[in-house]
Scaffold this active site. Structure first.
Site, PDB file in Angstrom:
ATOM      1  N   GLY A 113       1.138  -1.368   4.215  1.00 26.55           N
ATOM      2  CA  GLY A 113       0.346  -2.682   3.717  1.00 26.55           C
ATOM      3  C   GLY A 113       1.126  -3.640   4.768  1.00 26.55           C
ATOM      4  O   GLY A 113       2.177  -3.671   5.123  1.00 26.55           O
ATOM      5  N   GLY A 140      -0.467  -5.666  23.141  1.00 28.66           N
ATOM      6  CA  GLY A 140       0.261  -4.406  23.295  1.00 28.66           C
ATOM      7  C   GLY A 140       1.162  -4.223  24.625  1.00 28.66           C
ATOM      8  O   GLY A 140       1.952  -5.079  24.637  1.00 28.66           O
ATOM      9  N   GLY A 142       2.456  -4.223  15.115  1.00 32.08           N
ATOM     10  CA  GLY A 142       2.092  -5.536  15.074  1.00 32.08           C
ATOM     11  C   GLY A 142       2.669  -6.374  14.197  1.00 32.08           C
ATOM     12  O   GLY A 142       3.177  -7.630  14.002  1.00 32.08           O
ATOM     13  N   ASP A 143       2.698  -5.723  12.792  1.00 27.56           N
ATOM     14  CA  ASP A 143       3.357  -6.242  11.497  1.00 27.56           C
ATOM     15  C   ASP A 143       4.813  -6.619  11.762  1.00 27.56           C
ATOM     16  O   ASP A 143       5.488  -7.557  11.252  1.00 27.56           O
ATOM     17  CB  ASP A 143       2.942  -5.228  10.292  1.00 27.56           C
ATOM     18  CG  ASP A 143       1.771  -4.914  10.078  1.00 27.56           C
ATOM     19  OD1 ASP A 143       0.850  -5.777  10.346  1.00 27.56           O
ATOM     20  OD2 ASP A 143       1.468  -3.829   9.403  1.00 27.56           O
ATOM     21  N   ASP A 195       3.234   6.281  17.750  1.00 22.69           N
ATOM     22  CA  ASP A 195       2.533   5.812  16.505  1.00 22.69           C
ATOM     23  C   ASP A 195       2.555   4.186  16.737  1.00 22.69           C
ATOM     24  O   ASP A 195       3.649   3.604  16.310  1.00 22.69           O
ATOM     25  CB  ASP A 195       2.903   6.281  15.038  1.00 22.69           C
ATOM     26  CG  ASP A 195       2.087   5.908  14.002  1.00 22.69           C
ATOM     27  OD1 ASP A 195       1.193   5.301  14.066  1.00 22.69           O
ATOM     28  OD2 ASP A 195       2.595   6.139  12.961  1.00 22.69           O
ATOM     29  N   ASN A 218       0.659  -1.166  -0.196  1.00 21.35           N
ATOM     30  CA  ASN A 218       0.056   0.051   0.154  1.00 21.35           C
ATOM     31  C   ASN A 218       0.884   1.248   0.098  1.00 21.35           C
ATOM     32  O   ASN A 218       1.903   1.246   0.531  1.00 21.35           O
ATOM     33  CB  ASN A 218      -0.955   0.109   1.335  1.00 21.35           C
ATOM     34  CG  ASN A 218      -2.011  -0.920   1.281  1.00 21.35           C
ATOM     35  OD1 ASN A 218      -2.419  -1.447   0.317  1.00 21.35           O
ATOM     36  ND2 ASN A 218      -2.602  -1.406   2.391  1.00 21.35           N
ATOM     37  N   THR A 233       1.011   2.222  14.428  1.00 22.84           N
ATOM     38  CA  THR A 233       0.794   1.805  13.281  1.00 22.84           C
ATOM     39  C   THR A 233       1.934   0.670  12.663  1.00 22.84           C
ATOM     40  O   THR A 233       3.300   1.305  13.021  1.00 22.84           O
ATOM     41  CB  THR A 233       0.513   2.781  12.125  1.00 22.84           C
ATOM     42  OG1 THR A 233      -0.315   3.848  12.773  1.00 22.84           O
ATOM     43  CG2 THR A 233      -0.142   2.263  11.048  1.00 22.84           C
TER      44      THR A 233
HETATM   45  O1  RIB Z   1      -0.801  -2.521  10.010  1.00 19.98           O
HETATM   46  C1  RIB Z   1      -0.557  -1.369   9.243  1.00 19.98           C
HETATM   47  C2  RIB Z   1      -0.968  -1.382   8.047  1.00 19.98           C
HETATM   48  O2  RIB Z   1      -2.320  -1.621   7.774  1.00 19.98           O
HETATM   49  C3  RIB Z   1      -0.745  -0.023   7.172  1.00 19.98           C
HETATM   50  O3  RIB Z   1       0.700  -0.027   6.760  1.00 19.98           O
HETATM   51  C4  RIB Z   1      -1.855  -0.147   6.111  1.00 19.98           C
HETATM   52  O4  RIB Z   1      -1.140  -0.037   4.799  1.00 19.98           O
HETATM   53  C5  RIB Z   1      -2.518  -0.983   6.564  1.00 19.98           C
HETATM   54  O5  RIB Z   1      -2.263  -1.992   5.797  1.00 19.98           O
END
Ligand code: RIB
Length: 290
Positions: free
Chosen positions: A37, A206, A237-238, A232, A9, A234
């Protein structure tokens, strides 16, 4: 070797005083963009953790930069297809506490053909990992092909869909979820996590750390989180999942792979952005986590 069927993404970040409510219009304090993504984030994390990771996915003509950037970050991009649909994107709202909400547009991530997946997995061998999340098409085909070839299947159940997880349940070796997703799965299946037909379940909690339920070994272990200063969350977790799978891929025991993932996640929450700011092994080694 890790084969990651995953989304790619363009991430649009809007930093806000608070997350908007229904019907509310709010002006962003700041805006920036980057590579994201859940799939791309996990590929970059695994590469930062020194794994050989091949990303299997798709971008549109507007997303060639994204494939080039993945290559620069050490990801094998030979199985990223160019399709006639715009690249996926995500609009990410981040509040002053570092919490977020995300709107996704799947785009090219939903145009990954069986030919692309099959072509990639034809190069895979027994013991390799197939990693997937729930932002692409092709999951059932990829899982079936991978199991036929003797791969281990790791599935990060996000964005969460009980139907998607249940469709793959018989094939998943390692399931990674957060606490909310785990509760949703228990509601949907009526089964406790420890009764699922999956060898290993890792639940991220978390600031509370992490839980590993080994249904094979009949153990249930908890791990404390490392202290962090979140700006942040975001992609944290990935990042955890990418490091976890990379650790397992190079033979670390689950406990040590979880520990590595938790260290990477703790550094990640202190950074703004997603794939572009994922730490590497040296940064983790050099950081004082005490
Ligand atoms: O987990 C974060 C991701 O979720 C972001 O990078 C966004 O693109 C969505 O896929």
């Amino acid at each position: 070797m890790i084969w990651n069927l995953g989304s790619i993404n363009l991430d649009n970040f809007y930093h806000l005083a608070h997350l908007p409510g229904p019907g509310e219009t709010i002006t962003a304090d700041r805006f920036h963009q980057g590579l994201g993504g859940k799939g791309a984030n996990m590929s970059v994390a695994a590469a930062r953790a020194a794994a050989h990771v091949a990303h299997v996915g798709a971008v549109g003509a507007d997303g060639k930069w994204a494939a080039e950037r993945l290559l620069e970050y050490g990801v094998d991009v030979r199985h990223i297809a160019l399709v006639q649909v715009p690249t996926g994107h995500a609009n990410i709202h981040v509040d002053q506490q570092g919490e977020n909400n995300i709107v996704l547009m799947g785009g090219a991530n939903l145009m990954i053909s069986e030919q692309i997946i099959g072509g990639a997995l034809a190069e895979a061998g027994p013991g390799d990992f197939l990693l997937m999340q729930n932002e692409t098409c092709g999951q059932a085909f990829a899982a079936q092909t991978a199991k036929t070839l003797g791969l281990r299947l790791a599935y990060a159940a996000a964005p969460f869909s009980a139907d998607a997880v249940m469709a793959l349940m018989d094939q998943i070796d390692l399931l990674v979820m957060n606490a909310v997703e785990a509760a949703q799965l228990q509601d949907a299946t009526g089964q406790d996590i420890s009764d699922l037909a999956v060898d290993d379940v890792v639940i991220t909690l978390g600031a509370e750390g992490c839980r590993w339920v080994s249904n094979k070994g009949k153990t249930d272990q908890s791990f404390d989180a490392y202290s962090a200063d979140p700006v942040d969350t975001t992609g944290a977790g990935d990042t955890f999942t990418g490091f976890l799978i990379a650790g397992l891929d190079r033979g670390l025991p689950m406990r040590d792979a979880i520990d590595l993932g938790m260290r990477a996640g703790a550094l990640m929450v202190a950074r703004e952005g997603t794939a572009d700011v994922i730490p590497d092994l040296k940064e983790i080694q050099d950081h004082d986590f005490s």
